[in-house]
Enzyme design. Structure first.
Site, PDB file in Angstrom:
ATOM      1  N   LYS A 191      54.641  -2.982  52.903  1.00 39.60           N
ATOM      2  CA  LYS A 191      54.971  -1.790  53.705  1.00 39.60           C
ATOM      3  C   LYS A 191      54.641  -0.531  52.921  1.00 39.60           C
ATOM      4  O   LYS A 191      54.480  -0.567  51.694  1.00 39.60           O
ATOM      5  CB  LYS A 191      56.465  -1.763  54.081  1.00 39.60           C
TER       6      LYS A 191
ATOM      7  N   ASP B 230      65.358  -2.634  51.410  1.00 42.19           N
ATOM      8  CA  ASP B 230      64.158  -2.701  52.258  1.00 42.19           C
ATOM      9  C   ASP B 230      64.010  -4.029  52.991  1.00 42.19           C
ATOM     10  O   ASP B 230      63.127  -4.165  53.835  1.00 42.19           O
ATOM     11  CB  ASP B 230      62.883  -2.532  51.399  1.00 42.19           C
TER      12      ASP B 230
HETATM   13  O1  C5P Z   1      68.241  -1.759  47.336  1.00 49.82           O
HETATM   14  P1  C5P Z   1      67.398  -2.047  46.153  1.00 49.82           P
HETATM   15  O2  C5P Z   1      67.985  -3.123  45.276  1.00 49.82           O
HETATM   16  O3  C5P Z   1      65.978  -2.291  46.464  1.00 49.82           O
HETATM   17  O4  C5P Z   1      67.394  -0.730  45.278  1.00 49.82           O
HETATM   18  C1  C5P Z   1      67.016  -0.695  43.928  1.00 49.82           C
HETATM   19  C2  C5P Z   1      67.718   0.476  43.264  1.00 49.82           C
HETATM   20  O5  C5P Z   1      67.212   1.708  43.786  1.00 49.82           O
HETATM   21  C3  C5P Z   1      69.211   0.531  43.539  1.00 49.82           C
HETATM   22  O6  C5P Z   1      69.907  -0.208  42.576  1.00 49.82           O
HETATM   23  C4  C5P Z   1      69.508   1.999  43.440  1.00 49.82           C
HETATM   24  O7  C5P Z   1      69.630   2.373  42.095  1.00 49.82           O
HETATM   25  C5  C5P Z   1      68.243   2.641  43.982  1.00 49.82           C
HETATM   26  N1  C5P Z   1      68.357   2.990  45.408  1.00 49.82           N
HETATM   27  C6  C5P Z   1      69.070   4.127  45.777  1.00 49.82           C
HETATM   28  N2  C5P Z   1      69.170   4.462  47.097  1.00 49.82           N
HETATM   29  C7  C5P Z   1      68.552   3.721  48.049  1.00 49.82           C
HETATM   30  C8  C5P Z   1      67.809   2.570  47.695  1.00 49.82           C
HETATM   31  C9  C5P Z   1      67.726   2.243  46.353  1.00 49.82           C
HETATM   32  O8  C5P Z   1      69.631   4.824  44.925  1.00 49.82           O
HETATM   33  N3  C5P Z   1      68.637   4.093  49.321  1.00 49.82           N
END
Ligand code: C5P
Length: 283
Positions: free
Chosen positions: A10, A135
């Site tokens: 994506k 995601d």
């Molecule tokens: O959700 P995911 O594990 O992919 O996100 C990785 C990191 O990116 C999270 O641990 C967080 O620190 C940051 N993040 C964030 N806000 C979001 C998505 C991700 O701060 N909306």
């Protein structure tokens, strides 16, 4: 038995960061878009536990891999005792802001439901997906979709018109967590006709200054260009396929991998991805 599927990458057509939340995540308003770049995944019966084999030696094949975590979580959630072998042919660059790990996780969930004859409601898979990464739920929709919350609240939209794209992948990866940690509110350029604002761009450039050169060169050749998600990939609209322009970009960025790709509509996603066909068959 063996089940196979393609996991699509994506990009984000727009990425607005509304602010930092109490739980440490950031509140987003984004438009996700599937693009034609895929990993291949195969799941089959395994003796016990979860075994993952990945073609890219740089990608971990243990519990650090989201596809592995997806399998473990589904197994726990569904109280399955059978094991599984997962083979992952990696083509989507890791740490590229292209959702490869999230897409692999969503695809593994659906393929394992087939292997283990599970029929969870879509809402349960979305819940497991959200626990794995912000995601992941988007990949149960595909095409063009709005993302809210930390990105996990997904609302499919009408597809954007089909668009040819150029993807430039620098020779390093970026940590999404690190980029979000450096984010602060600041004015952002509104962007072009296809790629609107990416409010993570300043944090990416500040955290990874080596990105400045890639963005400067890419935007010179393809002005409607943006960092994809939290980077490191750069993505641009290619309105008029011009081989000379592409060769000149390749010559100026010899250390980047430069690919031609295009948007993938929801109907193409439904047809080609295992994820969608699994759900559309039973709606
Ligand atoms: O959700 P995911 O594990 O992919 O996100 C990785 C990191 O990116 C999270 O641990 C967080 O620190 C940051 N993040 C964030 N806000 C979001 C998505 C991700 O701060 N909306």
């Amino acid at each position: 038995m063996i089940f196979r599927g393609e996991a699509f990458a994506k990009t984000n057509l727009v990425l607005k960061v509304l602010g930092r939340r109490e739980d440490g995540f950031h509140e987003l308003e984004t438009i996700f878009q599937t693009i034609d770049l895929t990993d291949e995944i195969e799941v089959s019966d395994g003796p016990s536990g979860i075994e993952l084999e990945c073609t890219d030696p740089a990608v971990p094949s243990d519990a650090r891999n989201l596809a592995h975590r997806a399998a473990v979580l589904l197994r726990e959630h569904s109280e399955v005792s059978a094991g599984a072998r997962i083979r992952l042919v990696k083509r989507i660059p890791a740490g590229g802001g292209l959702g490869g790990g999230s897409s692999d996780a969503a695809t593994v969930l659906v393929l394992l439901c087939r292997l283990w004859s599970l029929r969870p409601a879509l809402a349960s898979l979305v819940e497991i997906g959200s626990a794995l990464g912000s995601d992941v739920p988007f990949f149960f929709a595909g095409g063009t979709a709005r993302g809210r919350g930390r990105g996990e609240i997904v609302e499919p939209m009408a597809d954007v018109s089909s668009q040819n794209l150029i993807l430039a992948v620098p020779p390093f990866s970026i940590s999404t967590a690190e980029v979000f940690a450096h984010w602060r509110p600041m004015p952002t350029s509104p962007g072009g006709a296809v790629f609107g604002a990416n409010e993570l761009a300043s944090a990416v450039l500040e955290t990874y200054p080596e990105m400045v050169r890639f963005l400067e060169v890419m935007s010179r050749y393809y002005p409607d260009c943006q960092i994809s998600g939290s980077g490191a990939s750069l993505i641009a609209a290619e309105d008029d396929p011009d081989p000379e322009r592409l060769s000149a970009l390749r010559a100026e960025l010899p250390d980047a991998r430069i690919l031609r790709t295009r948007t993938v509509s929801r109907s193409e996603y439904q047809r080609r991805s295992t994820v969608e066909s699994a759900f559309f068959q039973r709606r």
